[in-house]
Scaffold this motif. Structure first.
Motif, PDB file in Angstrom:
ATOM      1  N   ARG A 182       0.830  -1.206   0.000  1.00 19.16           N
ATOM      2  CA  ARG A 182       0.000   0.000   0.000  1.00 19.16           C
ATOM      3  C   ARG A 182       0.862   1.253   0.000  1.00 19.16           C
ATOM      4  O   ARG A 182       0.591   2.206  -0.751  1.00 19.16           O
ATOM      5  CB  ARG A 182      -0.932  -0.005   1.223  1.00 19.16           C
ATOM      6  CG  ARG A 182      -1.886   1.181   1.249  1.00 19.16           C
ATOM      7  CD  ARG A 182      -2.855   1.111   2.399  1.00 19.16           C
ATOM      8  NE  ARG A 182      -2.196   1.322   3.687  1.00 19.16           N
ATOM      9  CZ  ARG A 182      -2.838   1.354   4.856  1.00 19.16           C
ATOM     10  NH1 ARG A 182      -4.149   1.160   4.900  1.00 19.16           N
ATOM     11  NH2 ARG A 182      -2.183   1.562   5.983  1.00 19.16           N
ATOM     12  N   GLU A 183       1.909   1.247   0.814  1.00 20.00           N
ATOM     13  CA  GLU A 183       2.785   2.411   0.907  1.00 20.00           C
ATOM     14  C   GLU A 183       3.496   2.670  -0.419  1.00 20.00           C
ATOM     15  O   GLU A 183       3.544   3.799  -0.914  1.00 20.00           O
ATOM     16  CB  GLU A 183       3.809   2.198   2.025  1.00 20.00           C
ATOM     17  CG  GLU A 183       4.600   3.437   2.388  1.00 20.00           C
ATOM     18  CD  GLU A 183       3.743   4.533   3.004  1.00 20.00           C
ATOM     19  OE1 GLU A 183       3.887   5.702   2.589  1.00 20.00           O
ATOM     20  OE2 GLU A 183       2.906   4.226   3.888  1.00 20.00           O
ATOM     21  N   THR A 184       4.051   1.606  -0.991  1.00 20.19           N
ATOM     22  CA  THR A 184       4.789   1.732  -2.255  1.00 20.19           C
ATOM     23  C   THR A 184       3.883   2.159  -3.395  1.00 20.19           C
ATOM     24  O   THR A 184       4.225   3.048  -4.190  1.00 20.19           O
ATOM     25  CB  THR A 184       5.459   0.386  -2.610  1.00 20.19           C
ATOM     26  OG1 THR A 184       6.330   0.003  -1.546  1.00 20.19           O
ATOM     27  CG2 THR A 184       6.256   0.501  -3.898  1.00 20.19           C
ATOM     28  N   THR A 185       2.718   1.555  -3.464  1.00 20.74           N
ATOM     29  CA  THR A 185       1.784   1.874  -4.546  1.00 20.74           C
ATOM     30  C   THR A 185       1.269   3.299  -4.425  1.00 20.74           C
ATOM     31  O   THR A 185       1.133   4.022  -5.422  1.00 20.74           O
ATOM     32  CB  THR A 185       0.596   0.888  -4.535  1.00 20.74           C
ATOM     33  OG1 THR A 185       1.104  -0.448  -4.630  1.00 20.74           O
ATOM     34  CG2 THR A 185      -0.339   1.144  -5.718  1.00 20.74           C
ATOM     35  N   CYS A 186       0.989   3.731  -3.194  1.00 21.80           N
ATOM     36  CA  CYS A 186       0.528   5.102  -2.966  1.00 21.80           C
ATOM     37  C   CYS A 186       1.585   6.101  -3.432  1.00 21.80           C
ATOM     38  O   CYS A 186       1.277   7.074  -4.132  1.00 21.80           O
ATOM     39  CB  CYS A 186       0.205   5.308  -1.490  1.00 21.80           C
ATOM     40  SG  CYS A 186      -0.491   6.940  -1.127  1.00 21.80           S
TER      41      CYS A 186
END
Length: 202
Positions: A182-186
């Protein structure tokens, strides 16, 4: 007895005698009324058909397996996975996707092989997305990843990631992977840390 037929079938299968194994497995299935024992004959018989490239008989064998109720989840999961392979062998990609996707509500044992097969079907990912309706944490996580590949908005992707996280206990090691994704994609999609994005999109 069914045990003798079981051993005979596997001995023949190990020696590469698929035709002999199929005869033994077919006989063994008829010698028990227990569905889970029947499954132990239908699965290797279907595998023999797959080995022989006889996709139609593989399909009918695994279809029969899936009509047995009640049946253990692991047998049902393998049935859907192998049925998906049979459809793939017949070049029926849409039905293959449906079968591979059905695994995610069942035993964990065939989720990774099914996911690997789904990954090979990239041009059909819109179909994959609509087929994955088994919404445990892994189903939501896979849906989120497919949405990212399809270029959907981070809002849509985060909807599935949020549901996945709700279903993962704090101590579950898979939770860390979902949070990192989630962090990377955001960051990749919005240029913001997730905490900053969330603050800006309450």
């Amino acid at each position: 007895t069914w045990k003798e037929a079981y051993n005979d079938g596997h001995n023949k299968q190990d020696k590469g005698d698929c035709n002999g194994a199929i005869i033994a497995f077919t006989q063994g299935e008829s010698l028990s009324t227990d569905n889970n024992i029947k499954a132990q004959f239908l699965i290797p018989r279907g595998l023999c058909y797959i080995t022989m490239g006889n996709w139609d008989l593989a399909l009918s064998t695994f279809s029969r397996l899936l009509t047995l109720t009640p049946i253990e989840n692991q047998h049902a999961a393998e049935g859907h996975y192998r049925k998906g392979l049979a459809y793939k062998g017949l070049l029926d990609i849409n039905n293959a996707i449906v079968e591979f996707s059905a695994v995610f509500s069942l035993s964990e044992g065939y989720r990774i092989p099914s996911l690997d097969e789904l990954k090979k079907l990239e041009p059909n990912w819109n179909m994959v997305l609509t087929s994955i309706t088994a919404l445990d944490w892994l189903g939501y996580y896979i849906r989120a990843k497919i949405k990212a590949q399809l270029g959907q908005t981070f809002v849509n992707i985060n909807t599935d990631l949020t549901e996945a996280l709700k279903l993962l206990p704090t101590e579950d090691p898979n939770r860390k992977e979902v949070l990192q994704y989630r962090e990377t994609t955001c960051m990749d999609m919005t240029g913001m840390k997730f905490s900053d994005w969330k603050a800006a999109n309450p």
